[in-house]
Design a protein around this motif. Structure first.
Motif, PDB file in Angstrom:
ATOM      1  N   HIS A 227       0.854  -1.181   0.000  1.00 39.88           N
ATOM      2  CA  HIS A 227       0.000   0.000   0.000  1.00 39.88           C
ATOM      3  C   HIS A 227       0.888   1.228   0.000  1.00 39.88           C
ATOM      4  CE1 HIS A 227      -3.349  -2.614   0.683  1.00 39.88           C
ATOM      5  NE2 HIS A 227      -2.975  -2.937   1.904  1.00 39.88           N
ATOM      6  N   LYS A 238      -5.998   2.666   2.605  1.00 35.21           N
ATOM      7  CA  LYS A 238      -5.800   1.414   1.866  1.00 35.21           C
ATOM      8  C   LYS A 238      -5.655   0.226   2.813  1.00 35.21           C
ATOM      9  CE  LYS A 238      -3.789   3.422  -2.325  1.00 35.21           C
ATOM     10  NZ  LYS A 238      -2.607   3.482  -3.232  1.00 35.21           N
ATOM     11  N   GLU A 242      -8.444  -2.080   1.474  1.00 39.23           N
ATOM     12  CA  GLU A 242      -7.910  -2.836   0.346  1.00 39.23           C
ATOM     13  C   GLU A 242      -7.020  -3.969   0.849  1.00 39.23           C
ATOM     14  OE1 GLU A 242      -5.887  -0.336  -2.421  1.00 39.23           O
ATOM     15  OE2 GLU A 242      -7.550   1.096  -2.601  1.00 39.23           O
TER      16      GLU A 242
END
Length: 653
Positions: A227, A238, A242
């Motif tokens: 990230h 993130k 993510e």
């Protein structure tokens, strides 16, 4: 911040530092500044009592003025000092000298993993795993002992000149305002934060270190962070939203076993990750066993150095950065060092010319004598300065046969061959030499080699039935470390004695590994419910059940009469060990509350008023009040008092 003399985060030693040259606490002579971080400065120092070089970490005076911060610093330093593991930078001493609060730590000459990644880019899978395994071994020992690092990153992984891998800054100081600060150093730190550290900054268990190790593994395999962003806020977002991409998306051809390792360690949900570093280490070893030699030795395209001897692909021989300047002594600069070198290498001045008539040969004979003299002097200078000397070549990580051949090429002999255990150097390969690599020695001299016997292993004894203190002593005598202690009920094992170990007895372990102990709480006892009883009756019932009794000093209002037991801890239905203590809280009697007058009010208003005062409400409608909505009377007159929580009956018409 890592303790190393050759970190690429170099500090200009020509700057005047007030501590350089000083002696702290009458013992530690500060020789040179190594590095500066947000919380402390690290110096190379000499322990004048023991005559050894160490690293001295001195807190910045601004932080040292915060008593709470210093207390935590000292408390955690003492905890880490008790964590003896070959892959942890050891803490030797802690103290204060005026406004300087310091830690005396092991000095590791080498480089950091950050230096290696900067110089070499992505690493071969074998090198990445060779670094990760000792890191996880260190963290695993800490986790089993109840410690959490909280700040794992490449800057805190040291690789010594002898190939040893060590974890530094082990849980000593938490970052100060690391989330809101937007400096580059903090950006590097947030890259390794687990999602739960972002959402709940105070929450940190062993799984946050597992997450950080997953990020570090990704970075070693790809040369990039999973990230990235232009600001810490983007990186934090993130982490939360993510998943880390598979390393094979950046480095095509990486085996799926490595993708699975990264995915498991960097799972955003903590429960999906390995529960601690020991569990992750087991996954790493399984993955390594499943990979072929070609897969382990594959050179990724991101590698900055692709031409190197395959024998130097081990962690133990990752070369130090060639761009890192030699650490200079205090008040010395590059120019002075160069001047000394040039003086040593310069030829001797020519002899003074003699006056005429001095008796020297003339004509052709004089020319021959002069040539012989020049050749003799040149040969002598060559012989003294280089002809009879050579340097010990690079031997670390080579097999014994390769080391012998390499020494023979340099005209050197092999002296003694010693053997030693090593957690990082493969069995049969050279750990170090005497003299050390790079040392200038005479031709035909011998070099002593120390060859690895691999990691020292210890068979874990069956400790079931050992008293806890005896079990800990046995572990230490066997070369292992007592780890975290948990307690369980047992009808078979006496209270305070070991039920089992994790791992179980008979397991082969590396020396220094922490072993978790499960200790008996004794036979379980069902705690009887004594609420509402008199204190004497409650004590008799609990004593008969094999429990001890403690009476709380503070009494409370309750539904029970004054002098009866209002509450107990643990409560009914709980299980306790024989001999455990049950705490009883005595009632002061119910709290008396004035009853509101609700006669003539609507039913809804009356109920609201009574319930707000703390009463239960019962409706008495009878036959005539089925369709009524007005309170005709109440069981306790308005203005009188009644126990809080008791029931007031209202008659409706």
């Amino acid at each position: 911040m890592s303790v190393t003399a050759r970190t690429l985060t170099c500090v200009d030693t020509t700057l005047q530092d007030p501590l350089v040259g000083q002696v702290l606490d009458g013992r530690y002579r500060v020789e040179a500044r190594i590095a500066v971080g947000g919380m402390a400065t690290v110096y190379r120092a000499l322990d004048t009592r023991l005559d050894r070089v160490l690293a001295l970490k001195v807190m910045h005076p601004g932080l040292a003025a915060d008593a709470t911060f210093v207390d935590r610093f000292i408390r955690e330093a003492k905890s880490v000092a008790r964590l003896a593991h070959p892959n942890v930078v050891q803490v030797f001493d802690q103290g204060a000298d005026g406004s300087y609060v310091y830690l005396a730590m092991e000095y590791v000459a080498g480089c950091t993993l950050r230096d290696v990644l900067r110089d070499r880019g992505a690493l071969q899978p074998r090198a990445a795993l060779d670094i990760l395994e000792p890191v996880l071994a260190a963290l695993g020992a800490a986790h089993r002992a109840g410690f959490v690092h909280r700040d794992m990153k490449p800057e805190n992984v040291l690789i010594g000149d002898d190939g040893r891998v060590k974890v530094a800054d082990f849980g000593l100081v938490r970052s100060v305002d690391t989330v809101t600060n937007t400096s580059g150093a903090v950006l590097g730190t947030v890259s390794y934060l687990a999602p739960e550290q972002i959402e709940q900054p105070g929450a940190a268990d062993a799984r946050v270190d597992v997450y950080a190790c997953g990020v570090v593994l990704y970075e070693m395999l790809t040369g990039e962070k999973p990230h990235d962003g232009d600001s810490p806020a983007i990186v934090l977002y993130k982490h939360l939203h993510e998943d880390a991409p598979p390393p094979s998306a950046i480095v095509p051809g990486l085996p799926f076993e490595l993708d699975e390792l990264v995915a498991s360690a960097t799972a955003r949900t903590p429960d999906v990750r390995p529960y601690d570093a020991v569990a992750m280490l087991a996954q790493v070893r399984e993955a390594r066993a499943a990979l072929s030699a070609d897969q382990l030795d594959a050179v990724p395209p991101q590698a900055l150095t692709t031409e190197h001897d395959n024998t130097e692909d081990r962690t133990s021989v990752i070369p130090r950065s060639l761009t890192v300047p030699r650490p200079l002594p205090v008040n010395e600069d590059d120019g002075s060092a160069l001047n000394r070198t040039s003086r040593l290498a310069s030829p001797p001045p020519p002899p003074p010319r003699r006056r005429r008539g001095s008796g020297l040969p003339r004509g052709p004979l004089a020319i021959v004598v002069a040539l012989l003299l020049i050749l003799g002097v040149g040969a002598g200078v060559w012989y003294i300065n280089s002809g009879q000397f050579t340097k010990v070549p690079a031997l670390i990580g080579k097999t014994e046969a390769q080391a012998r051949e390499r020494l023979s090429q340099e005209g050197l002999d092999v002296g003694k061959v010693k053997h030693a255990y090593s957690d990082t150097v493969k069995r049969g390969r050279v750990i170090n030499s005497d003299p050390e690599v790079g040392t200038r020695i005479r031709n035909n001299d011998s070099v002593t080699l120390t060859v690895s016997d691999g990691p020292k292993t210890v068979e874990l004894a069956d400790l079931k039935g050992y008293r806890l203190d005896k079990a800990r002593l046995r572990l230490k005598n066997d070369g292992l470390e007592p780890g975290m202690v948990t307690r369980e009920f047992s009808s078979d094992v006496i209270r305070g004695f070991v039920i089992r170990t994790d791992p179980e007895g008979g397991t082969e372990l590396h020396a220094g590994t922490a072993v978790a102990l499960v200790v008996s709480k004794g036979s379980p006892v069902d705690v009887p419910d004594v609420t509402g009883e008199s204190l004497e009756d409650a004590k008799a019932d609990l004593t008969e059940a094999g429990l001890k009794v403690k009476v709380a000093t503070e009494q409370v209002n309750s539904e029970f009469d004054k002098g009866q037991v209002a509450a107990q801890t643990p409560g009914e239905g709980s299980r306790a060990a024989e001999g455990d203590t049950v705490t009883l809280t005595i009632s002061k009697g119910p709290e008396m509350v004035e009853v509101p007058d609700v006669v003539g009010d609507s039913v809804d208003d009356a109920k609201d008023a009574l319930e707000a005062a703390g009463f239960e409400v019962d409706e008495d409608r009878g036959i005539l009040g089925l369709f009524g909505d007005t309170v005709k009377s109440q069981s306790v007159d308005g203005g009188d008092t009644a126990p809080k929580g008791s029931t007031i009956t209202i008659e409706i018409r």
